[in-house]
Design a protein around this motif. Structure first.
Motif, short mmCIF file in Angstrom:
data_model
loop_
_atom_site.label_atom_id
_atom_site.label_comp_id
_atom_site.label_asym_id
_atom_site.label_seq_id
_atom_site.Cartn_x
_atom_site.Cartn_y
_atom_site.Cartn_z
N CYS A 32 -104.33 14.13 -4.31
CA CYS A 32 -103.93 14.19 -5.71
C CYS A 32 -105.05 13.85 -6.68
O CYS A 32 -104.80 13.59 -7.86
CB CYS A 32 -102.74 13.26 -5.94
N ALA A 33 -106.29 13.87 -6.22
CA ALA A 33 -107.43 13.49 -7.06
C ALA A 33 -107.90 14.60 -7.99
O ALA A 33 -108.76 14.37 -8.83
CB ALA A 33 -108.59 13.03 -6.18
N GLY A 34 -107.36 15.81 -7.84
CA GLY A 34 -107.75 16.91 -8.71
C GLY A 34 -108.85 17.79 -8.15
O GLY A 34 -109.31 18.72 -8.81
N ASP A 35 -109.30 17.53 -6.93
CA ASP A 35 -110.33 18.36 -6.32
C ASP A 35 -109.71 19.62 -5.73
O ASP A 35 -108.51 19.68 -5.46
CB ASP A 35 -111.04 17.58 -5.21
N VAL A 36 -110.55 20.64 -5.52
CA VAL A 36 -110.12 21.90 -4.94
C VAL A 36 -110.47 21.90 -3.45
O VAL A 36 -111.58 21.50 -3.08
CB VAL A 36 -110.80 23.10 -5.63
N PHE A 37 -109.55 22.36 -2.60
CA PHE A 37 -109.78 22.45 -1.17
C PHE A 37 -109.57 23.89 -0.75
O PHE A 37 -108.56 24.51 -1.09
CB PHE A 37 -108.83 21.51 -0.41
N VAL A 38 -110.55 24.43 -0.02
CA VAL A 38 -110.53 25.82 0.40
C VAL A 38 -110.34 25.88 1.91
O VAL A 38 -111.07 25.21 2.66
CB VAL A 38 -111.84 26.54 0.00
N PHE A 39 -109.38 26.70 2.35
CA PHE A 39 -109.08 26.87 3.77
C PHE A 39 -109.19 28.35 4.11
O PHE A 39 -109.00 29.21 3.26
CB PHE A 39 -107.64 26.41 4.07
N ARG A 40 -109.46 28.65 5.39
CA ARG A 40 -109.49 30.04 5.84
C ARG A 40 -108.67 30.22 7.10
O ARG A 40 -108.36 29.26 7.80
CB ARG A 40 -110.92 30.49 6.11
N ASN A 41 -108.34 31.48 7.40
CA ASN A 41 -107.65 31.80 8.64
C ASN A 41 -108.68 32.04 9.75
O ASN A 41 -109.89 32.01 9.50
CB ASN A 41 -106.72 33.00 8.46
N LYS A 42 -108.22 32.28 10.98
CA LYS A 42 -109.13 32.45 12.11
C LYS A 42 -110.06 33.64 11.96
O LYS A 42 -111.22 33.58 12.33
CB LYS A 42 -108.35 32.59 13.42
N SER A 43 -109.56 34.73 11.42
CA SER A 43 -110.40 35.93 11.31
C SER A 43 -111.28 35.92 10.06
O SER A 43 -112.07 36.84 9.86
CB SER A 43 -109.52 37.19 11.33
N ALA A 44 -111.18 34.90 9.23
CA ALA A 44 -112.02 34.69 8.04
C ALA A 44 -111.91 35.81 7.02
O ALA A 44 -112.83 36.03 6.24
CB ALA A 44 -113.48 34.47 8.44
N ASP A 45 -110.76 36.49 6.97
CA ASP A 45 -110.57 37.51 5.94
C ASP A 45 -109.56 37.07 4.87
O ASP A 45 -109.30 37.80 3.92
CB ASP A 45 -110.15 38.84 6.56
N LYS A 46 -109.03 35.85 5.03
CA LYS A 46 -108.07 35.29 4.07
C LYS A 46 -108.47 33.86 3.77
O LYS A 46 -108.88 33.11 4.66
CB LYS A 46 -106.65 35.29 4.63
N ILE A 47 -108.34 33.47 2.50
CA ILE A 47 -108.56 32.08 2.14
C ILE A 47 -107.43 31.60 1.23
O ILE A 47 -106.78 32.39 0.56
CB ILE A 47 -109.93 31.84 1.44
N ARG A 48 -107.23 30.29 1.25
CA ARG A 48 -106.27 29.64 0.35
C ARG A 48 -106.97 28.46 -0.29
O ARG A 48 -107.73 27.73 0.35
CB ARG A 48 -105.04 29.15 1.10
N LEU A 49 -106.69 28.28 -1.57
CA LEU A 49 -107.21 27.16 -2.32
C LEU A 49 -106.03 26.32 -2.77
O LEU A 49 -105.02 26.87 -3.22
CB LEU A 49 -107.97 27.62 -3.56
N VAL A 50 -106.14 25.00 -2.64
CA VAL A 50 -105.10 24.11 -3.13
C VAL A 50 -105.73 23.04 -4.01
O VAL A 50 -106.88 22.64 -3.81
CB VAL A 50 -104.29 23.44 -2.00
N ARG A 51 -104.97 22.62 -5.00
CA ARG A 51 -105.42 21.58 -5.93
C ARG A 51 -104.19 20.93 -6.54
O ARG A 51 -103.20 21.59 -6.84
CB ARG A 51 -106.27 22.19 -7.04
N HIS A 52 -104.26 19.64 -6.72
CA HIS A 52 -103.21 18.92 -7.45
C HIS A 52 -103.72 18.71 -8.87
O HIS A 52 -104.77 18.13 -9.07
CB HIS A 52 -102.89 17.59 -6.78
N ASP A 53 -102.99 19.23 -9.86
CA ASP A 53 -103.46 19.18 -11.24
C ASP A 53 -102.94 17.99 -12.04
O ASP A 53 -103.12 17.92 -13.25
CB ASP A 53 -103.15 20.48 -11.97
N GLY A 54 -102.31 17.06 -11.38
CA GLY A 54 -101.76 15.90 -12.08
C GLY A 54 -100.26 15.99 -12.28
O GLY A 54 -99.59 14.98 -12.44
N THR A 55 -99.73 17.22 -12.29
CA THR A 55 -98.29 17.40 -12.43
C THR A 55 -97.67 18.01 -11.19
O THR A 55 -96.46 18.00 -11.04
CB THR A 55 -97.96 18.31 -13.64
N GLY A 56 -98.49 18.56 -10.33
CA GLY A 56 -98.01 19.19 -9.10
C GLY A 56 -99.13 19.92 -8.40
O GLY A 56 -100.24 20.05 -8.92
N ALA A 57 -98.83 20.40 -7.22
CA ALA A 57 -99.82 21.10 -6.41
C ALA A 57 -99.82 22.59 -6.76
O ALA A 57 -98.77 23.18 -7.01
CB ALA A 57 -99.53 20.90 -4.93
#
Length: 110
Positions: A32-57
């Motif tokens: 919940c610190a406001g940083d961005v986290f980037v994840f990928r799938n096994k084949s590295a053709d998809k990514i997801r970014l998550v961040r908590h903006d202070g009011t929700g994820a």
């Protein structure tokens, strides 16, 4: 705000709650610190970014039409990216040659 890249691939069936849990319990960061986290799938053709903006994820995703995302070697933990490196990563470009220096905010006196 920092941009962290999780070096290990994840199961892309994971939703936002699971990813925020990975940030805290596996990666050891404060979700919940406001940083961005980037994840990928096994084949590295998809990514997801998550961040908590202070009011929700918030979660965003990108799927490349062709090719793969340039990714650091698989190891435990995260690496930190600069803004230009993250922009190149999200564009599907090789970001490893870009400078990793952080631009500091100017101090305001007065």
């Amino acid at each position: 705000m920092k941009i962290f890249v999780a070096t290990r691939p994840i199961d892309f069936r994971a939703g936002i709650n699971r990813l925020m849990g990975l940030v805290t319990h596996v990666l050891g960061h404060e979700a919940c610190a406001g940083d961005v986290f980037v994840f990928r799938n096994k084949s590295a053709d998809k990514i997801r970014l998550v961040r908590h903006d202070g009011t929700g994820a918030v979660m965003a995703a990108k799927v490349l039409d062709r090719g793969r995302f340039c990714w650091p070697p698989i190891q435990d933990g995260t690496i930190v990216l600069s803004g230009p490196q993250c922009a190149a990563l999200l564009s599907g470009l090789d970001w490893t040659g870009l400078p990793a220096t952080e631009v500091r905010r100017p101090l305001i006196y007065g």
